[in-house]
Enzyme design. Structure first.
Site, PDB file in Angstrom:
ATOM      1  CG  ASP A   1       0.395   3.383   6.522  1.00 41.72           C
ATOM      2  OD1 ASP A   1      -1.033   2.881   5.981  1.00 41.72           O
ATOM      3  OD2 ASP A   1       1.178   3.071   7.584  1.00 41.72           O
TER       4      ASP A   1
ATOM      5  NE  ARG B   1       6.961  -4.929   5.455  1.00 34.93           N
ATOM      6  CZ  ARG B   1       6.032  -3.731   5.462  1.00 34.93           C
ATOM      7  NH1 ARG B   1       4.847  -4.679   6.587  1.00 34.93           N
ATOM      8  NH2 ARG B   1       5.736  -2.372   5.106  1.00 34.93           N
TER       9      ARG B   1
ATOM     10  CB  THR C   1      -4.709  -3.399   8.569  1.00 30.68           C
ATOM     11  OG1 THR C   1      -5.014  -2.768  10.102  1.00 30.68           O
ATOM     12  CG2 THR C   1      -2.928  -3.066   7.984  1.00 30.68           C
TER      13      THR C   1
ATOM     14  CE  LYS D   1      -1.770  -1.647   3.530  1.00 29.13           C
ATOM     15  NZ  LYS D   1      -1.606  -2.889   3.781  1.00 29.13           N
TER      16      LYS D   1
END
Length: 356
Positions: free
Chosen positions: A121, A229, A170, A76
């Site tokens: 975020d 990640r 999320t 994202k």
């Protein structure tokens, strides 16, 4: 390669945790793709976003506001930076927890340049007053700054230059509908397939000047829990092992040996995941068992088991949450090489206690 910023969670300390630590952040800055053509995976999202950005450039206008949802580590933050790069605009980065008052948001919005991208975020963690101010800013590019208190307070309208808000979350379900509806484009980031992660590993290995063969990349990708990640973090640990224990070349055997040292098994389970499964299977016969009891059995906090270990175990089909408690699936018994008791197949792991 495709990652997100950090949040405070026990997952930070796990090799297979999807939250970025300081080392991850430093490496990610060098590995992030710079445009949509370099971005691996998320094919539908990339195609749709490309249309949105190309149309905005053709009109000479700012792009619509974008909402990106999905688990940590899927890309994202990377996509927000790509949006700014594709639009030739600067980007401002902040997070929901950092905006606790409407004045915090007003200060950020009033300093934006025309066309600038504001990346917010964890947008679902923003305070309610700031959230309500954001409604007008997104729709009308205007905010009302309140001067004074009580009956004498005055609202002064402040015009804002057109900008693009990119929100990341999320937990999209926590966003109020009025905020969610003001985004012109919404996208959900899916977990990656092993073949996509293999491409991520190959690309990152090239940028890190690490020699890796196809089988070695596939071994790392298969243990990365569908998250780029994690794939990059495992690659770095395997690189260390290869440099110390071998000739620096990552093969399938080297990758498997390295990840065995770090206790990451063939399906991506780590020590905590296996501890939960072992307790569930060996101590409680596969369940059902309550979450608190299971947490005590593995020596962890209830929240750690529920929020850190269980989501991946459920997604892998190894554990089920039921009204009666946690229950192991046949796949869990097979993964640990254990034979389920006779009653496990009936769905009630307690029947043998009563001679049923």
């Amino acid at each position: 390669m495709n990652w997100d910023d950090t949040t405070d969670t026990p997952a930070e300390e796990r090799l297979v945790g999807s939250v970025a630590d300081r080392e991850d952040q430093a490496v990610e800055a060098a590995l992030r793709p710079k445009d949509l053509g370099e971005f691996i995976g998320q094919e539908k999202v990339r195609e749709q976003l490309d249309l949105v950005l190309r149309a905005a450039r053709a009109r000479g206008a700012t792009a619509d506001h974008v909402l990106l949802s999905g688990a940590p580590g899927l890309g994202k933050t990377t996509l927000s930076m790509i949006i700014a790069a594709e639009m030739g605009a600067p980007i401002r980065i902040t997070s929901g927890p950092a905006i606790q008052h409407a004045g915090d948001l007003a200060a950020i919005l009033s300093s934006l340049q025309e066309g600038e991208v504001l990346f917010l975020d964890e947008i679902h963690r923003m305070s309610r007053p700031a959230e309500e101010m954001l409604y007008m800013a997104m729709e009308d590019f205007r905010v009302d700054v309140i001067v004074g208190k009580g009956p004498g307070a005055t609202a002064i309208p402040l015009e804002l230059p057109p900008f693009t808000l990119v929100g990341a979350t999320t937990r999209a379900g926590l966003l109020p509908p009025p905020l969610r509806d003001r985004f012109g484009f919404t996208a959900h980031m899916e977990f990656y397939e092993p073949a996509e992660l293999q491409r991520v590993v190959h690309r990152s290995a090239h940028l890190l000047d690490v020699e890796i063969d196809t089988a070695g990349a596939a071994e790392i990708a298969g243990r990365s829990r569908g998250t780029p990640r994690i794939a990059n973090r495992l690659l770095r640990r395997v690189r260390d092992y290869a440099q110390v224990k071998a000739d620096g070349v990552i093969t399938k055997d080297i990758a498997a040996a390295a990840l065995a040292v770090y206790e990451v098994d063939a399906r991506g389970l780590d020590r905590l995941d296996r501890a939960v499964l072992v307790a569930l299977l060996k101590l409680f016969g596969g369940g059902p068992v309550g979450l608190s009891t299971l947490a005590v059995a593995v020596g962890e906090e209830r929240e750690t088991v529920e929020e850190v270990a269980e989501p991946f175990l459920v997604r892998e089909g190894l554990l089920a949450r039921t009204p009666r408690g946690r229950v192991a699936t046949p796949a869990a018994w097979a993964h640990l090489g254990l034979t389920p008791p006779r009653a496990a197949g009936s769905g009630n792991g307690q029947q043998d206690l009563f001679g049923a």
